[in-house]
Design a protein around this motif. Structure first.
Motif, PDB file in Angstrom:
ATOM      1  N   ARG A  34       0.836  -1.207   0.000  1.00  0.00           N
ATOM      2  CA  ARG A  34       0.000   0.000   0.000  1.00  0.00           C
ATOM      3  C   ARG A  34       0.864   1.247   0.000  1.00  0.00           C
ATOM      4  O   ARG A  34       1.991   1.240   0.467  1.00  0.00           O
ATOM      5  N   GLY A  38      -3.358   4.409   1.175  1.00  0.00           N
ATOM      6  CA  GLY A  38      -4.042   3.127   1.317  1.00  0.00           C
ATOM      7  C   GLY A  38      -4.322   2.422   0.005  1.00  0.00           C
ATOM      8  O   GLY A  38      -4.941   1.360  -0.012  1.00  0.00           O
ATOM      9  N   THR A  79     -16.867  -1.647   4.447  1.00  0.00           N
ATOM     10  CA  THR A  79     -15.442  -1.601   4.768  1.00  0.00           C
ATOM     11  C   THR A  79     -15.018  -3.003   5.164  1.00  0.00           C
ATOM     12  O   THR A  79     -15.732  -3.678   5.904  1.00  0.00           O
ATOM     13  N   TYR A  81     -11.367  -5.694   5.929  1.00  0.00           N
ATOM     14  CA  TYR A  81      -9.929  -5.826   6.134  1.00  0.00           C
ATOM     15  C   TYR A  81      -9.644  -7.228   6.631  1.00  0.00           C
ATOM     16  O   TYR A  81     -10.534  -7.952   7.062  1.00  0.00           O
ATOM     17  N   GLN A  82      -8.389  -7.606   6.562  1.00  0.00           N
ATOM     18  CA  GLN A  82      -7.955  -8.932   6.979  1.00  0.00           C
ATOM     19  C   GLN A  82      -7.908  -9.019   8.504  1.00  0.00           C
ATOM     20  O   GLN A  82      -7.448  -8.084   9.174  1.00  0.00           O
ATOM     21  N   VAL A  85      -5.072  -7.517  11.196  1.00  0.00           N
ATOM     22  CA  VAL A  85      -4.428  -6.313  10.676  1.00  0.00           C
ATOM     23  C   VAL A  85      -5.051  -5.108  11.372  1.00  0.00           C
ATOM     24  O   VAL A  85      -6.258  -4.907  11.302  1.00  0.00           O
ATOM     25  N   HIS A  88      -5.126   1.208   9.986  1.00  0.00           N
ATOM     26  CA  HIS A  88      -6.321   1.703   9.294  1.00  0.00           C
ATOM     27  C   HIS A  88      -6.097   1.892   7.791  1.00  0.00           C
ATOM     28  O   HIS A  88      -7.047   1.893   7.019  1.00  0.00           O
ATOM     29  N   LEU A  90      -4.898  -0.226   5.903  1.00  0.00           N
ATOM     30  CA  LEU A  90      -5.088  -1.525   5.262  1.00  0.00           C
ATOM     31  C   LEU A  90      -6.564  -1.906   5.165  1.00  0.00           C
ATOM     32  O   LEU A  90      -6.897  -3.014   4.766  1.00  0.00           O
ATOM     33  N   ARG A  91      -7.430  -0.979   5.501  1.00  0.00           N
ATOM     34  CA  ARG A  91      -8.865  -1.205   5.351  1.00  0.00           C
ATOM     35  C   ARG A  91      -9.287  -0.709   3.975  1.00  0.00           C
ATOM     36  O   ARG A  91      -8.773   0.287   3.478  1.00  0.00           O
ATOM     37  N   ALA A  92     -10.204  -1.414   3.371  1.00  0.00           N
ATOM     38  CA  ALA A  92     -10.670  -1.050   2.035  1.00  0.00           C
ATOM     39  C   ALA A  92     -12.169  -0.797   2.081  1.00  0.00           C
ATOM     40  O   ALA A  92     -12.896  -1.432   2.849  1.00  0.00           O
ATOM     41  N   TYR A 102      -8.578  -7.750  -4.398  1.00  0.00           N
ATOM     42  CA  TYR A 102      -7.978  -7.817  -3.066  1.00  0.00           C
ATOM     43  C   TYR A 102      -6.960  -8.950  -3.008  1.00  0.00           C
ATOM     44  O   TYR A 102      -7.154 -10.005  -3.588  1.00  0.00           O
ATOM     45  N   ASP A 105      -2.993  -8.719   2.963  1.00  0.00           N
ATOM     46  CA  ASP A 105      -1.988  -7.768   3.414  1.00  0.00           C
ATOM     47  C   ASP A 105      -0.944  -8.427   4.286  1.00  0.00           C
ATOM     48  O   ASP A 105       0.200  -8.015   4.324  1.00  0.00           O
TER      49      ASP A 105
END
Length: 110
Positions: A34, A38, A79, A81-82, A85, A88, A90-92, A102, A105
């Motif tokens: 990233r 992000g 929203t 994220y893995q 993790v 913030h 690394l949030r999509a 995706y 991460d």
């Protein structure tokens, strides 16, 4: 504790370190890196064993389909994220009626 290899794209301003991955196993996967905003970029990682030496080849994943695609068929943004993790960045977010590619991460995280 396992030693992990992390990647950072030096030609991308604000590039962040990727999540770590093991190089002790023959494997092939995509890794997400990233930037400071992000935005994700995908790398292809191929680990092979040549006699007693592990070889790690990193290349662009532009010519490969992403390992995951998140589709949002709802009327609201989501929203995701893995698990494991906390950063913030690394949030999509997936807007309503859109899709995003995706890749993990942190490949060694659950």
């Amino acid at each position: 504790m396992d030693q992990l290899l992390c990647m950072k794209l030096l030609d991308i301003p604000g590039s962040q370190w990727s999540g770590g991955f093991l190089i002790e196993n023959v494997d092939s996967f995509q890794l997400s890196t990233r930037d400071s905003q992000g935005r994700a970029r995908f790398l292809r990682v191929e680990i092979s064993l040549y006699f007693s030496t592990y070889c790690v080849v990193i290349s662009s994943a532009d010519n490969f389909p992403p390992p995951f695609r998140v589709d949002n068929f709802s009327e609201v943004p989501i929203t995701f994220y893995q698990t494991g993790v906390s950063d913030h960045l690394l949030r999509a977010v997936v807007k309503p009626h859109q899709s995003v590619p995706y890749a993990l991460d942190g490949p060694v995280l659950p």
